[in-house]
Design a protein around this motif. Sequence first.
Motif, PDB file in Angstrom:
ATOM      1  N   LEU A   1       0.926  -1.183  -0.029  1.00  9.06           N
ATOM      2  CA  LEU A   1      -0.181   0.043  -0.060  1.00  9.06           C
ATOM      3  C   LEU A   1       0.762   1.276   0.022  1.00  9.06           C
ATOM      4  N   ASP A   2       2.252   1.108   0.706  1.00  2.00           N
ATOM      5  CA  ASP A   2       2.992   2.418   0.779  1.00  2.00           C
ATOM      6  C   ASP A   2       4.380   1.964   0.310  1.00  2.00           C
ATOM      7  N   PRO A   3       4.899   2.599  -0.854  1.00  2.00           N
ATOM      8  CA  PRO A   3       6.044   2.113  -1.374  1.00  2.00           C
ATOM      9  C   PRO A   3       7.347   2.252  -0.466  1.00  2.00           C
ATOM     10  N   ARG A   4       7.114   3.192   0.813  1.00  2.00           N
ATOM     11  CA  ARG A   4       8.096   3.305   1.754  1.00  2.00           C
ATOM     12  C   ARG A   4       8.707   1.760   2.374  1.00  2.00           C
ATOM     13  N   VAL A   5       7.718   0.881   2.268  1.00  2.96           N
ATOM     14  CA  VAL A   5       7.955  -0.286   2.602  1.00  2.96           C
ATOM     15  C   VAL A   5       9.419  -0.755   2.249  1.00  2.96           C
TER      16      VAL A   5
END
Length: 188
Positions: free
Chosen positions: A20-24
Amino acid sequence: ISYEGQFYSYKNAGLRPRPLDPRVITEAWGTWTSETSLRQMAERGLHPMTTPNKSVESYLSDMELFNQIREENGYGPARQPILQVPLYCSENANTPEEQELIHRWINEYVDSVLRMYELGTENFAPGKSYAEYRTKGSDFGSGTYADALETLTAKFLREGIIGTPEECAEKVAAQRATVNPSELVVLN
């Protein structure tokens, strides 16, 4: 993702479900207890998350090398580390009864970690990376189970955020002054 390996290779393969969040992926964190794993984390551009097994002095020294390796691999300086530390805060923390309770809790926690990773045994002796547990890399003492239990228990009692509320506040302030963590994760 792309990967070239001995048995499998992937070129621009998609992941499903997508994060959901590319920061993962772009802001991933890694931990280490040996120089080998420190190098692997830094070479991949991960940010540092401490494990409570190493001393503050070890991590301060490690962070210099960690950032140097990140720079050599085209990454900027790492974010400040996420610091993991044991926490026991009580108005009665200095009474003999609670001191005994605290020591037993820390000792049992360390025992569970040593058993989980089978440190002090020969089960992983052939593994190159596990050899460092018995030598220079992990602040575990000589690498025997008994020495690791004693060494880490004493380290956790010394460096943990343990004491009365006032003492705990002082220890948090000291951690902020030395390590300056981006986050504090407490083991309780």
